[in-house]
Design a protein around this motif. Structure first.
Motif, PDB file in Angstrom:
ATOM      1  N   ASP A  46      58.080  18.330  -2.088  1.00  0.00           N
ATOM      2  CA  ASP A  46      57.648  18.243  -3.479  1.00  0.00           C
ATOM      3  C   ASP A  46      56.548  17.210  -3.692  1.00  0.00           C
ATOM      4  OD1 ASP A  46      59.149  16.019  -2.959  1.00  0.00           O
ATOM      5  OD2 ASP A  46      60.349  16.111  -4.790  1.00  0.00           O
ATOM      6  N   SER A  47      55.890  16.779  -2.617  1.00  0.00           N
ATOM      7  CA  SER A  47      54.814  15.793  -2.758  1.00  0.00           C
ATOM      8  C   SER A  47      53.665  16.355  -3.583  1.00  0.00           C
ATOM      9  CB  SER A  47      54.278  15.378  -1.382  1.00  0.00           C
ATOM     10  OG  SER A  47      55.223  14.657  -0.647  1.00  0.00           O
ATOM     11  N   ASP A  48      53.075  15.503  -4.412  1.00  0.00           N
ATOM     12  CA  ASP A  48      51.876  15.896  -5.140  1.00  0.00           C
ATOM     13  C   ASP A  48      50.718  16.108  -4.165  1.00  0.00           C
ATOM     14  OD1 ASP A  48      53.104  15.711  -7.617  1.00  0.00           O
ATOM     15  OD2 ASP A  48      52.489  13.624  -7.940  1.00  0.00           O
ATOM     16  N   TYR A  49      49.716  16.840  -4.630  1.00  0.00           N
ATOM     17  CA  TYR A  49      48.444  16.937  -3.927  1.00  0.00           C
ATOM     18  C   TYR A  49      47.528  15.895  -4.567  1.00  0.00           C
ATOM     19  CZ  TYR A  49      50.024  21.226  -1.712  1.00  0.00           C
ATOM     20  OH  TYR A  49      50.727  22.141  -0.959  1.00  0.00           O
ATOM     21  N   ASP A  50      47.233  14.831  -3.808  1.00  0.00           N
ATOM     22  CA  ASP A  50      46.434  13.718  -4.321  1.00  0.00           C
ATOM     23  C   ASP A  50      44.967  13.985  -4.009  1.00  0.00           C
ATOM     24  OD1 ASP A  50      48.647  12.077  -5.277  1.00  0.00           O
ATOM     25  OD2 ASP A  50      49.147  11.814  -3.168  1.00  0.00           O
ATOM     26  N   ILE A  76      48.434  14.478 -14.234  1.00  0.00           N
ATOM     27  CA  ILE A  76      49.133  15.196 -13.167  1.00  0.00           C
ATOM     28  C   ILE A  76      49.744  16.464 -13.733  1.00  0.00           C
ATOM     29  CG2 ILE A  76      51.017  15.107 -11.498  1.00  0.00           C
ATOM     30  CD1 ILE A  76      50.586  12.106 -11.314  1.00  0.00           C
ATOM     31  N   ASP A  78      51.285  20.488 -12.328  1.00  0.00           N
ATOM     32  CA  ASP A  78      51.559  21.456 -11.262  1.00  0.00           C
ATOM     33  C   ASP A  78      51.320  20.855  -9.874  1.00  0.00           C
ATOM     34  OD1 ASP A  78      52.186  23.422 -13.146  1.00  0.00           O
ATOM     35  OD2 ASP A  78      50.085  24.020 -13.317  1.00  0.00           O
ATOM     36  N   GLN A  79      51.801  19.626  -9.684  1.00  0.00           N
ATOM     37  CA  GLN A  79      51.683  18.907  -8.400  1.00  0.00           C
ATOM     38  C   GLN A  79      50.255  18.510  -8.063  1.00  0.00           C
ATOM     39  OE1 GLN A  79      54.233  21.590  -5.711  1.00  0.00           O
ATOM     40  NE2 GLN A  79      54.765  19.543  -4.997  1.00  0.00           N
ATOM     41  N   LEU A  80      49.328  18.626  -8.987  1.00  0.00           N
ATOM     42  CA  LEU A  80      47.952  18.212  -8.730  1.00  0.00           C
ATOM     43  C   LEU A  80      47.680  16.879  -9.417  1.00  0.00           C
ATOM     44  CD1 LEU A  80      45.789  21.456  -9.094  1.00  0.00           C
ATOM     45  CD2 LEU A  80      46.997  20.567  -7.090  1.00  0.00           C
ATOM     46  N   ASP A  81      47.279  15.901  -8.628  1.00  0.00           N
ATOM     47  CA  ASP A  81      46.866  14.589  -9.120  1.00  0.00           C
ATOM     48  C   ASP A  81      45.394  14.452  -8.734  1.00  0.00           C
ATOM     49  OD1 ASP A  81      46.405  11.957  -9.701  1.00  0.00           O
ATOM     50  OD2 ASP A  81      47.977  11.144  -8.421  1.00  0.00           O
TER      51      ASP A  81
END
Length: 274
Positions: A46-50, A76, A78-81
């Motif tokens: 579940d890690s974000d995409y940084d 942030i 949908d997991q997008l940072d």
């Protein structure tokens, strides 16, 4: 450009977001990459995409008597940072041997780039690298995370990686005199001897990669002992590390102007031909 490290749907969403930023902010993105745990090689499921990027405005934007915001940030979702820096800000940070910027430019996961511009910017990384400044940066990161998360009888186990990686980065700088690689596995394989410590780290890494949620659990004594020893050591060692190899000041303005001309002349040529 498809990146094999990224789910195709997520990759498409990242491209959509980057294109939206270009339209809404009237900028061109020069380079975009992954900067967090996915680039380091220890993401959770579940890690974000940084996503981090460098961009430029058109030339006239810079001709102003007023200071203007030189970062673009998106909430942030949908997991997008997704965050970026203006090229002028980035080039100023080269003068300080800014480690996050240097890391972005060697990320193994690249989402978008204008190759000539990215290569010209990346060419400053070696000359701008300061062992002392980078060691202090990584030491500060390790010390803060250790203080905040890893000193009780129970700890947030995933935070071990956010202490170990910067400490291993310090060790890499001391041994090789260069910016450490992004990949966590490369750091542990190169710097740690076989034994209890390395086995404990590898077991924790396997658990994190497998998707097991690393919550509060008993501290891992062999890792804590290593961390405490290394923090104490680098607090003494960091002030004695060498500083910049050379100044890049005389290269910054020419590079900035060159990238502006290259990017916007190309953009205007394409627009005219259409």
């Amino acid at each position: 450009m498809f990146n094999a490290h990224t789910d195709p749907t997520v990759y498409a969403n990242i491209q959509t977001e980057l294109s939206r930023i270009e339209r809404e902010e009237s900028v061109r993105i020069l380079y975009a990459c992954e900067s967090g745990s996915r680039a380091w090689g220890f993401p959770s499921q579940d890690s974000d995409y940084d996503v981090r990027f460098l961009y430029v405005h058109e030339s006239h934007w810079y001709l102003s008597v007023f200071d203007r915001r030189d970062v673009i940030e998106r909430p942030i979702s949908d997991q997008l940072d997704v965050n970026g820096w203006d090229l002028r800000k980035a080039l100023r940070l080269f003068r300080k041997s800014n480690p996050p910027l240097l890391e972005w430019l060697q990320s193994p996961i690249v989402y978008r780039e204008i190759p000539k511009a990215a290569d010209d910017i990346r060419s400053l990384s070696g000359p701008a690298f300061s062992p002392k400044a980078c060691t202090f940066h990584y030491l500060h990161m390790a010390r803060g995370n250790y203080r905040d998360y890893l000193q009780g009888e129970t700890v947030r186990s995933k935070k071990y990686f956010y202490v170990l990686r910067p400490l291993l980065a310090c060790a890499w700088i001391e041994r090789f005199g260069e910016l450490p690689p992004m990949a966590f596995n490369t750091l542990i394989d190169t710097l740690l001897e076989e034994g209890e410590l390395k086995m404990a780290i590898e077991r924790l890494l396997e658990r994190k990669k497998s998707g097991i949620e690393l919550k509060e659990e008993s501290r891992i004594e062999v890792i804590n002992q290593y961390v405490e020893t290394q923090i104490d050591y680098y607090e003494q060692r960091a002030p004695r590390m060498p500083d910049h190899g050379e100044s890049v000041d005389d290269r910054l303005d020419p590079l900035f102007r060159s990238v502006l001309r290259m990017v916007w002349n190309e953009q205007h040529s394409r627009t005219s031909s259409n």
